[in-house]
Design an enzyme around this catalytic site. Structure first.
Site, PDB file in Angstrom:
ATOM      1  N   SER A 148      -6.923   3.332  16.137  1.00  0.00           N
ATOM      2  CA  SER A 148      -6.579   2.550  17.335  1.00  0.00           C
ATOM      3  C   SER A 148      -6.960   3.355  18.560  1.00  0.00           C
ATOM      4  O   SER A 148      -7.016   4.591  18.512  1.00  0.00           O
ATOM      5  CB  SER A 148      -5.072   2.284  17.362  1.00  0.00           C
ATOM      6  OG  SER A 148      -4.689   1.808  18.634  1.00  0.00           O
ATOM      7  N   TYR A 194       3.407   5.712  15.459  1.00  0.00           N
ATOM      8  CA  TYR A 194       2.146   4.953  15.291  1.00  0.00           C
ATOM      9  C   TYR A 194       0.936   5.797  15.696  1.00  0.00           C
ATOM     10  O   TYR A 194      -0.078   5.842  14.981  1.00  0.00           O
ATOM     11  CB  TYR A 194       2.251   3.682  16.144  1.00  0.00           C
ATOM     12  CG  TYR A 194       1.095   2.721  16.027  1.00  0.00           C
ATOM     13  CD1 TYR A 194       0.987   1.857  14.945  1.00  0.00           C
ATOM     14  CD2 TYR A 194       0.119   2.651  17.016  1.00  0.00           C
ATOM     15  CE1 TYR A 194      -0.052   0.947  14.848  1.00  0.00           C
ATOM     16  CE2 TYR A 194      -0.929   1.743  16.931  1.00  0.00           C
ATOM     17  CZ  TYR A 194      -1.016   0.897  15.847  1.00  0.00           C
ATOM     18  OH  TYR A 194      -2.054  -0.001  15.754  1.00  0.00           O
ATOM     19  N   ASN A 210      -6.882  -1.659   6.339  1.00  0.00           N
ATOM     20  CA  ASN A 210      -6.491  -2.347   7.575  1.00  0.00           C
ATOM     21  C   ASN A 210      -4.979  -2.487   7.748  1.00  0.00           C
ATOM     22  O   ASN A 210      -4.498  -2.565   8.878  1.00  0.00           O
ATOM     23  CB  ASN A 210      -7.160  -3.730   7.590  1.00  0.00           C
ATOM     24  CG  ASN A 210      -6.501  -4.664   8.573  1.00  0.00           C
ATOM     25  OD1 ASN A 210      -6.745  -4.588   9.778  1.00  0.00           O
ATOM     26  ND2 ASN A 210      -5.622  -5.540   8.103  1.00  0.00           N
ATOM     27  N   VAL A 222       0.816  -1.225   0.000  1.00  0.00           N
ATOM     28  CA  VAL A 222       0.000   0.000   0.000  1.00  0.00           C
ATOM     29  C   VAL A 222       0.846   1.269   0.000  1.00  0.00           C
ATOM     30  O   VAL A 222       0.320   2.362  -0.246  1.00  0.00           O
ATOM     31  CB  VAL A 222      -1.015   0.031   1.172  1.00  0.00           C
ATOM     32  CG1 VAL A 222      -2.060  -1.066   1.038  1.00  0.00           C
ATOM     33  CG2 VAL A 222      -0.316  -0.005   2.535  1.00  0.00           C
ATOM     34  N   ALA A 270       0.697   9.008  15.785  1.00  0.00           N
ATOM     35  CA  ALA A 270       0.493  10.080  14.802  1.00  0.00           C
ATOM     36  C   ALA A 270      -0.348   9.575  13.637  1.00  0.00           C
ATOM     37  O   ALA A 270      -1.264  10.255  13.154  1.00  0.00           O
ATOM     38  CB  ALA A 270       1.839  10.602  14.302  1.00  0.00           C
TER      39      ALA A 270
HETATM   40  P1  NAD Z   1      -0.931  -7.854  11.841  1.00  0.00           P
HETATM   41  O1  NAD Z   1       0.511  -7.462  11.970  1.00  0.00           O
HETATM   42  O2  NAD Z   1      -1.374  -9.139  12.414  1.00  0.00           O
HETATM   43  O3  NAD Z   1      -1.369  -7.801  10.303  1.00  0.00           O
HETATM   44  C1  NAD Z   1      -1.090  -6.684   9.509  1.00  0.00           C
HETATM   45  C2  NAD Z   1      -1.023  -7.119   8.056  1.00  0.00           C
HETATM   46  O4  NAD Z   1      -0.710  -5.954   7.284  1.00  0.00           O
HETATM   47  C3  NAD Z   1       0.079  -8.164   7.783  1.00  0.00           C
HETATM   48  O5  NAD Z   1      -0.452  -9.252   7.067  1.00  0.00           O
HETATM   49  C4  NAD Z   1       1.098  -7.390   6.987  1.00  0.00           C
HETATM   50  O6  NAD Z   1       1.824  -8.190   6.057  1.00  0.00           O
HETATM   51  C5  NAD Z   1       0.222  -6.352   6.287  1.00  0.00           C
HETATM   52  N1  NAD Z   1       1.008  -5.219   5.797  1.00  0.00           N
HETATM   53  C6  NAD Z   1       2.034  -4.595   6.429  1.00  0.00           C
HETATM   54  N2  NAD Z   1       2.541  -3.652   5.633  1.00  0.00           N
HETATM   55  C7  NAD Z   1       1.841  -3.669   4.478  1.00  0.00           C
HETATM   56  C8  NAD Z   1       1.930  -2.944   3.262  1.00  0.00           C
HETATM   57  N3  NAD Z   1       2.883  -2.013   3.073  1.00  0.00           N
HETATM   58  N4  NAD Z   1       1.035  -3.226   2.278  1.00  0.00           N
HETATM   59  C9  NAD Z   1       0.091  -4.187   2.450  1.00  0.00           C
HETATM   60  N5  NAD Z   1      -0.020  -4.922   3.579  1.00  0.00           N
HETATM   61  C10 NAD Z   1       0.857  -4.665   4.568  1.00  0.00           C
HETATM   62  O7  NAD Z   1      -1.735  -6.624  12.454  1.00  0.00           O
HETATM   63  P2  NAD Z   1      -3.211  -6.561  13.119  1.00  0.00           P
HETATM   64  O8  NAD Z   1      -3.049  -6.601  14.581  1.00  0.00           O
HETATM   65  O9  NAD Z   1      -4.114  -7.493  12.443  1.00  0.00           O
HETATM   66  O10 NAD Z   1      -3.589  -5.058  12.775  1.00  0.00           O
HETATM   67  C11 NAD Z   1      -4.411  -4.685  11.682  1.00  0.00           C
HETATM   68  C12 NAD Z   1      -4.705  -3.197  11.795  1.00  0.00           C
HETATM   69  O11 NAD Z   1      -5.369  -2.928  13.028  1.00  0.00           O
HETATM   70  C13 NAD Z   1      -3.449  -2.322  11.795  1.00  0.00           C
HETATM   71  O12 NAD Z   1      -3.705  -1.130  11.080  1.00  0.00           O
HETATM   72  C14 NAD Z   1      -3.236  -2.029  13.255  1.00  0.00           C
HETATM   73  O13 NAD Z   1      -2.534  -0.836  13.459  1.00  0.00           O
HETATM   74  C15 NAD Z   1      -4.673  -1.934  13.738  1.00  0.00           C
HETATM   75  N6  NAD Z   1      -4.809  -2.150  15.180  1.00  0.00           N
HETATM   76  C16 NAD Z   1      -4.416  -3.343  15.740  1.00  0.00           C
HETATM   77  C17 NAD Z   1      -4.538  -3.502  17.109  1.00  0.00           C
HETATM   78  C18 NAD Z   1      -4.103  -4.765  17.804  1.00  0.00           C
HETATM   79  O14 NAD Z   1      -4.039  -4.755  19.044  1.00  0.00           O
HETATM   80  N7  NAD Z   1      -3.841  -5.841  17.126  1.00  0.00           N
HETATM   81  C19 NAD Z   1      -5.044  -2.468  17.893  1.00  0.00           C
HETATM   82  C20 NAD Z   1      -5.442  -1.290  17.278  1.00  0.00           C
HETATM   83  C21 NAD Z   1      -5.312  -1.142  15.916  1.00  0.00           C
END
Ligand code: NAD
Length: 267
Positions: A160, A173, A99, A73, A175
């Site tokens: 988040s 993050y 996401n 992305v 930001a």
């Molecule tokens: P995760 O690390 O399990 O999965 C994230 C996915 O994004 C991975 O498959 C990764 O390969 C992909 N990714 C990374 N960089 C990318 C890029 N440049 N292009 C395309 N794909 C890319 O993370 P998660 O916990 O499932 O988090 C998903 C979203 O939710 C994120 O934006 C995260 O910030 C947000 N979030 C997560 C939590 C948590 O506690 N897990 C809390 C708040 C927000």
């Protein structure tokens, strides 16, 4: 039972190889959606190069159609090409779930005995901004023209709980997660006239790989401040995306939906 109106809808989920994105892609597939699953790394779930095939099989078994695409992305051209490929296969994107996200945690300035021992690097700041903020901008800009032409759509983005109240060690993050809320509010204003809704989801701490670097002590502390008394599951967040994308939420735009077990009020 709510009428989601999502059967046959064209849905793009970024970061769909693992965690919340994978659960979200599956949840939309269960509604009979056509799901374009994007990720930069299909080995992210530990399945190696078979990760994409495994996700495609999972989405099909769940009752949807699947189109697995390798898309970074942060690369605007790759994102535009991927949207074009989706349009050629199924028509305009109806729902985008922004996401994909990463962390590169470090204190802004870490000092010991009055001496600076470490600072957050430019590389750590830029990497997180590139994926979490610029990536959301790229994907949204690429799908909106098709949504306008089709007469509507839904943009959903991952914020988040820390985008609302900050977090130790997460200048970069936080930001981006606050920035996602800002962009969402702009898009709600700009795009409502085209019947495009834009909303953000603010998860609390959800059991996925992204928390791998976070010490257990910190996570236990978070749970102790969570009124519901547990960590989140990816499925909890997937349900929120599904509802926001559905026809049941047709008057909801510019909102930030907390999915955090009450963490934001418990703190
Ligand atoms: P995760 O690390 O399990 O999965 C994230 C996915 O994004 C991975 O498959 C990764 O390969 C992909 N990714 C990374 N960089 C990318 C890029 N440049 N292009 C395309 N794909 C890319 O993370 P998660 O916990 O499932 O988090 C998903 C979203 O939710 C994120 O934006 C995260 O910030 C947000 N979030 C997560 C939590 C948590 O506690 N897990 C809390 C708040 C927000």
């Amino acid at each position: 039972m709510i009428e989601t109106g999502l059967s046959g809808r064209v849905v793009v989920v970024t970061g769909a190889a693992a965690g919340i994105g994978r659960a979200t892609a599956r949840r939309f597939a269960e509604e009979g959606a056509r799901v374009a699953a994007w990720d930069v790394n299909w080995g992210a779930d530990g399945n190696g190069s078979n990760g994409g095939a495994a996700v495609a099989a999972e989405l099909t078994a769940a009752g949807g159609e699947a189109f697995v695409q390798t898309v970074d992305v942060t690369d605007a051209d790759a994102v535009a090409d991927a949207v074009e490929a989706v349009a050629e296969r199924w028509g305009a994107v109806g729902v985008l779930v922004n996401n994909a996200g990463i962390v590169r945690d470090a204190q802004l300035v870490k000092a010991k005995d009055g001496e600076v021992v470490k600072t957050m690097s430019d590389a750590a700041f830029d990497a997180v901004v590139d994926v979490n903020l610029r990536g959301v901008f790229h994907a949204t800009r690429a799908v909106v023209p098709g949504m306008i032409a089709a007469g509507g759509g839904v943009i959903l983005s991952a914020s988040s709980v820390v985008g609302l109240y900050g977090n130790f060690g997460q200048t970069n993050y936080v930001a981006t997660k606050a920035g996602v809320i800002g962009m969402t509010r702009v898009w709600a204003r700009e795009l409502g006239r085209y019947r495009i809704r834009a909303n953000a989801v603010a998860p609390g701490f959800v059991k996925t790989e992204i928390l791998a670097a976070m010490p257990d002590k910190v996570l236990e502390g978070m749970v102790s401040h969570t009124p519901i008394g547990r960590m989140g599951e990816s499925a909890d967040v997937a349900e929120a995306y599904l509802w926001l994308a559905s026809d049941a939420a047709s008057f909801v735009t510019g909102a930030v939906l907390s999915v955090d077990g009450g963490l934001v009020v418990g703190t």
